[in-house]
Scaffold this active site. Structure first.
Site, PDB file in Angstrom:
ATOM      1  N   GLY A  49       5.267   0.664  -4.845  1.00  0.00           N
ATOM      2  CA  GLY A  49       4.636  -0.467  -4.172  1.00  0.00           C
ATOM      3  C   GLY A  49       4.500  -0.105  -2.706  1.00  0.00           C
ATOM      4  N   GLU A  50       4.837  -1.045  -1.848  1.00  0.00           N
ATOM      5  CA  GLU A  50       4.798  -0.808  -0.405  1.00  0.00           C
ATOM      6  C   GLU A  50       6.235  -0.886   0.107  1.00  0.00           C
ATOM      7  OE1 GLU A  50       4.976  -1.640   2.994  1.00  0.00           O
ATOM      8  OE2 GLU A  50       3.938   0.300   3.086  1.00  0.00           O
ATOM      9  N   SER A  51       6.782   0.246   0.507  1.00  0.00           N
ATOM     10  CA  SER A  51       8.222   0.317   0.793  1.00  0.00           C
ATOM     11  C   SER A  51       8.644  -0.623   1.913  1.00  0.00           C
ATOM     12  CB  SER A  51       8.630   1.757   1.127  1.00  0.00           C
ATOM     13  OG  SER A  51       7.933   2.245   2.262  1.00  0.00           O
ATOM     14  N   CYS A  81       8.424   6.506  -6.141  1.00  0.00           N
ATOM     15  CA  CYS A  81       7.510   6.386  -5.002  1.00  0.00           C
ATOM     16  C   CYS A  81       8.152   5.542  -3.887  1.00  0.00           C
ATOM     17  CB  CYS A  81       6.158   5.835  -5.457  1.00  0.00           C
ATOM     18  SG  CYS A  81       4.820   6.082  -4.265  1.00  0.00           S
ATOM     19  N   ILE A 139       0.555   8.398  -6.047  1.00  0.00           N
ATOM     20  CA  ILE A 139      -0.279   7.417  -5.351  1.00  0.00           C
ATOM     21  C   ILE A 139       0.335   7.150  -3.972  1.00  0.00           C
ATOM     22  CG2 ILE A 139      -1.256   5.094  -5.398  1.00  0.00           C
ATOM     23  CD1 ILE A 139      -0.842   5.131  -8.459  1.00  0.00           C
ATOM     24  N   HIS A 175       4.973   8.386 -10.404  1.00  0.00           N
ATOM     25  CA  HIS A 175       5.113   7.179 -11.223  1.00  0.00           C
ATOM     26  C   HIS A 175       5.046   7.513 -12.714  1.00  0.00           C
ATOM     27  CE1 HIS A 175       4.248   4.262  -7.895  1.00  0.00           C
ATOM     28  NE2 HIS A 175       3.511   5.254  -7.432  1.00  0.00           N
ATOM     29  N   GLU A 177       6.135   5.665 -14.964  1.00  0.00           N
ATOM     30  CA  GLU A 177       5.946   4.373 -15.636  1.00  0.00           C
ATOM     31  C   GLU A 177       4.478   4.035 -15.875  1.00  0.00           C
ATOM     32  OE1 GLU A 177       5.977   3.395 -11.251  1.00  0.00           O
ATOM     33  OE2 GLU A 177       7.012   4.784 -12.580  1.00  0.00           O
TER      34      GLU A 177
END
Length: 201
Positions: A49-51, A81, A139, A175, A177
């Protein structure tokens, strides 16, 4: 023995995909948004996501300190990620106010492989995962600049470290997943089973 329960930090990012992958690896997977939900799991996955956003929301929801305490106490944890960034003891170029959970003796560079439009897929050999290379989706992915003596590098791509293990902590730049290949999540579930079995002796 009761079912293995693994939580997924469900504040932002690809939560659903981790829930599916962990269930496929034989765990009971639950979203975790509150400290009391964290208390009921045997391990945790920290999603992509966005860390910076995940970090700030973890503080806002009162999860950051309990999560740090559980990780320090040995709870198995897997970050992909942004989750890798959250597990780093140090970020090379942190955003203002960005905190980490820590737990892996590594220095991570955010967005090291480029911007969103530079995302790519690659086959990655991951030590400890049988059956050939893992299909990695990168990504806006970080890479690991360096690791300390306690951390084991288990995968590299293009000359850069993209997967690390330290004790009960596992982190990947990519990722798994998102691919339908659940072998890395299977490795993590096995780590969590081993930890729980050791604790019940």
């Amino acid at each position: 023995m009761s079912d293995l329960v693994i939580g997924v930090l469900a504040l932002q990012g690809d939560v659903r995909e981790h829930l599916v992958a962990l269930a496929a690896a034989g765990a009971v997977a639950r979203p975790v948004r509150r400290p009391e939900e964290l208390a009921g799991v045997d391990g945790m996955a920290l999603p992509g996501g966005e860390s910076t956003t995940i970090s700030k929301l973890a503080v806002l929801f009162g999860l950051m300190e309990p999560l740090r305490a559980r990780v320090r106490g040995g709870m198995p944890v897997y970050g992909t990620c942004a989750g890798m960034i959250l597990l780093a003891d140090k970020i090379l170029d942190p955003r203002s106010g960005q905190e980490t959970v820590g737990g892996v003796d590594m220095i991570v560079r955010r967005n090291a492989f480029g911007r969103q439009n530079e995302s790519f897929e690659a086959a990655v050999d991951v030590r400890g995962v049988e059956g050939g290379p893992v299909h990695g989706v990168f990504i806006r992915a970080p890479w690991v600049e360096s690791v300390g003596a306690g951390a084991e590098v288990i995968a590299e791509h293009g000359g850069h470290i993209v997967a690390v293990r330290q004790g009960n902590a596992l982190a990947t730049s990519f990722h798994p997943e998102l691919t339908g290949d659940h072998r890395v999540h299977g490795l993590f579930a096995d780590m969590a089973r081993g930890y729980r079995a050791a604790g019940s002796l």
